[in-house]
Design an enzyme around this catalytic site. Structure first.
Site, short mmCIF file in Angstrom:
data_model
loop_
_atom_site.label_atom_id
_atom_site.label_comp_id
_atom_site.label_asym_id
_atom_site.label_seq_id
_atom_site.Cartn_x
_atom_site.Cartn_y
_atom_site.Cartn_z
N ARG A 170 2.90 5.99 -3.32
CA ARG A 170 4.03 6.83 -3.77
C ARG A 170 4.26 6.68 -5.27
NH1 ARG A 170 4.22 5.74 1.49
NH2 ARG A 170 5.53 6.98 2.89
N ARG A 173 -5.47 2.68 18.42
CA ARG A 173 -5.16 1.24 18.45
C ARG A 173 -4.63 0.79 19.81
NH1 ARG A 173 -2.60 0.73 12.35
NH2 ARG A 173 -4.61 0.89 11.30
N ARG A 230 -7.05 -2.71 10.22
CA ARG A 230 -6.06 -3.56 10.89
C ARG A 230 -6.63 -4.17 12.19
NH1 ARG A 230 -1.92 -2.89 7.48
NH2 ARG A 230 -1.40 -0.77 6.90
N LYS A 252 -3.62 6.29 14.87
CA LYS A 252 -3.86 5.54 13.63
C LYS A 252 -5.35 5.61 13.28
CE LYS A 252 0.42 4.73 13.11
NZ LYS A 252 1.11 5.47 12.07
N ARG A 254 -7.77 12.52 12.71
CA ARG A 254 -6.32 12.24 12.84
C ARG A 254 -5.51 13.53 12.73
NH1 ARG A 254 -4.85 7.19 9.29
NH2 ARG A 254 -2.93 7.42 10.49
N ASP A 260 2.81 -0.63 12.14
CA ASP A 260 1.49 -1.17 11.74
C ASP A 260 1.30 -2.61 12.21
OD1 ASP A 260 0.81 1.22 10.59
OD2 ASP A 260 1.42 0.64 8.58
N LYS A 301 0.82 -1.21 0.00
CA LYS A 301 0.00 0.00 0.00
C LYS A 301 0.86 1.27 0.00
CE LYS A 301 -2.76 0.69 3.79
NZ LYS A 301 -2.82 2.06 4.30
N SER A 302 1.89 1.28 0.83
CA SER A 302 2.75 2.48 0.93
C SER A 302 3.48 2.74 -0.38
CB SER A 302 3.79 2.30 2.04
OG SER A 302 3.17 2.31 3.29
C1 S3P Z 1 2.74 5.02 6.23
C2 S3P Z 1 3.42 5.40 7.35
C3 S3P Z 1 2.99 5.06 8.71
C4 S3P Z 1 2.04 3.87 8.71
C5 S3P Z 1 0.96 4.02 7.69
C6 S3P Z 1 1.55 4.15 6.30
C7 S3P Z 1 3.23 5.47 4.92
O1 S3P Z 1 2.31 6.18 9.26
O2 S3P Z 1 1.47 3.72 9.98
O3 S3P Z 1 0.11 2.89 7.72
O4 S3P Z 1 2.81 4.92 3.88
O5 S3P Z 1 4.05 6.39 4.91
P1 S3P Z 1 3.10 7.37 10.01
O6 S3P Z 1 3.95 8.04 9.03
O7 S3P Z 1 2.00 8.27 10.50
O8 S3P Z 1 3.84 6.71 11.11
#
Ligand code: S3P
Length: 424
Positions: free
Chosen positions: A27, A346, A388, A342, A122, A315, A22-23
């Site tokens: 990007r 959590r 999650r 989150k 958030r 996560d 996903k991350s």
């Molecule tokens: C993410 C960074 C993390 C993670 C989130 C995805 C990202 O968050 O918890 O699920 O894709 O950069 P934080 O940057 O708020 O720690």
């Protein structure tokens, strides 16, 4: 949203078809949108969060065509976005909202970003403060979305990040890229580096020296880059944990991203006594990938987690809590404060689930202590519409003596649309 029920489970034997990381996909989409030319992104079974990034970019005038697992994106250039006709809905996705804010702060139009009830609670001040230091004009509702971003001419930034957050780091790097300005950041702890890897793969002048990241001013056209997105380790972690809890397990997970900034859970699994096997290590572009195999685990030992490792398993902390609940001894995890921010709180949610399951949990300052038991109790739990939490509760059924009912559990589709099929 539908409720889900998971009867106690003893065995798990499967090969998991993971969703794309996903991350990395967020990007690959956003940075290719800022590029010139077409990029082809290959991404398996991605969830609604990545869908939020796709529709946000489309609303900003980025042509995107999707066919099965292939996403063709036509970059519009760093300043080529068009003002969206209405508000941009980021859904449940914090990464969409935070990363896009960096890009939109440098455009020559105004954008309004909203999200669902969870996202609008958030913290956004963590991106707004440094973006404002660059000259961005952003209004918030008490530090939360809706965000109204009036595009501006941005200045260079040198910033010590007060929180270890890859989303904040990435929002600032993208603001620097969109405005061709220097951005130099110091992270308090190393966080996931997918943005840095992608920018370097695109030949953008960015250096990383331990916790200091510097993006040099870069005003040439950004060249589009095809990206083959590996499987998401954070999705794999649900199956890895289920395998560790099951009485008999044989789980194989092909093509998982094993970026060290993401796989902190593996480090602690090994310390807990889990034989984690990795094979077929290879590169997908600039990201390392491997197949992961887990077989029956006889016994789990408690562990002491080091504070600097928290971002690499941020996560996966709910899953580590669950493993600790079945381990011999008391597991101590420090620096867990970030868990409160989150998709739901959590920390509070996990403490209440574990206590209801009969596990002794204490929280002292920013440190949690979890003492393992032989078996957990089932019951009805509210996952608070957090994907999650829903999947962690489903995995708990490999350790419970009664059924685990998860209220509104089908929110797992935010990150792992095939989860139910894969775990059944
Ligand atoms: C993410 C960074 C993390 C993670 C989130 C995805 C990202 O968050 O918890 O699920 O894709 O950069 P934080 O940057 O708020 O720690």
């Amino acid at each position: 949203m539908a409720d889900l029920s998971f009867a106690p489970r003893m065995h798990l034997q499967c090969k998991v078809d993971l969703p794309a990381d996903k991350s990395i996909l967020h990007r690959a989409l956003i940075i290719n949108a800022m590029a010139e030319g077409e990029a082809v992104i290959t991404a398996n079974n991605y969830g609604n969060d990545n869908g939020s990034t796709i529709s946000a970019l489309q609303s900003l005038g980025v042509p995107i065509a999707i066919e099965k697992h292939t996403i063709c994106i036509q970059g519009v250039g760093r300043q080529g976005f068009k003002q969206a006709e209405s508000t941009i809905d980021c859904g449940n996705s914090g990464t969409t909202m935070r990363l896009l804010s960096g890009v939109l702060a440098a455009q020559n139009f105004t954008s309004k970003l909203i999200g669902d009830a969870s996202l609008q609670q958030r913290p956004m001040q963590r991106i707004v403060t440094p973006l404002q230091a660059m000259g961005a004009k952003i209004d918030t509702a008490n530090g939360c979305a809706p965000l109204i971003i009036q595009g501006a001419h941005l200045k260079p930034l040198h910033y010590d990040l007060p929180v270890a957050s890859a989303q904040v780091k990435s929002a600032l790097l993208l603001a620097g890229l969109a405005s061709a300005q220097t951005v130099s950041l110091i992270e308090p702890q190393v966080t996931r580096d997918h943005t840095e890897r992608l920018l370097q793969a695109m030949k953008i002048p960015l250096t990383v020296n331990q916790q200091t990241i510097t993006l040099e001013p870069y005003s040439e056209a950004i060249k589009a880059l095809d990206v083959n997105v590996p499987g998401d380790f954070s999705a794999a972690a649900f199956f890895i944990t289920a395998a560790c809890l099951a009485q008999r397990a044989d789980v194989s997970i092909p093509k998982v991203s094993i970026n060290p900034a993401r796989t902190g859970l593996l480090r602690y699994l090994v310390l807990m006594g889990v034989p984690v096997k990795m094979s077929n290590q290879q590169w997908y572009g600039h990201e390392p990938v491997a197949d992961i195999h887990i077989k029956t685990v006889k016994r789990l030992n408690a562990v002491q987690v080091r504070p600097e490792h928290i971002p690499s398993l941020i996560d996966e902390l709910p899953l580590l809590f669950l493993l600790a609940a079945k381990a011999q001894g008391t597991t101590i995890i420090p620096n867990i404060g970030e868990l409160q921010y989150k998709e739901c709180d959590r920390l509070k949610a996990m403490m209440s689930y574990l206590r209801a399951m009969g596990v002794a949990v204490t929280l002292d300052d920013d440190k949690i202590a979890i003492t393992g038991v032989d078996a957990l109790r089932g019951g009805e739990f509210d996952c608070l519409q957090d994907h999650r939490m829903a999947m962690t509760l489903a995995v708990a059924s490999f350790a419970t003596t009664e059924t685990v009912h998860v209220k509104q559990g089908d929110c797992y589709k935010v990150s792992f649309p095939n989860f139910l099929q894969a775990i059944s």
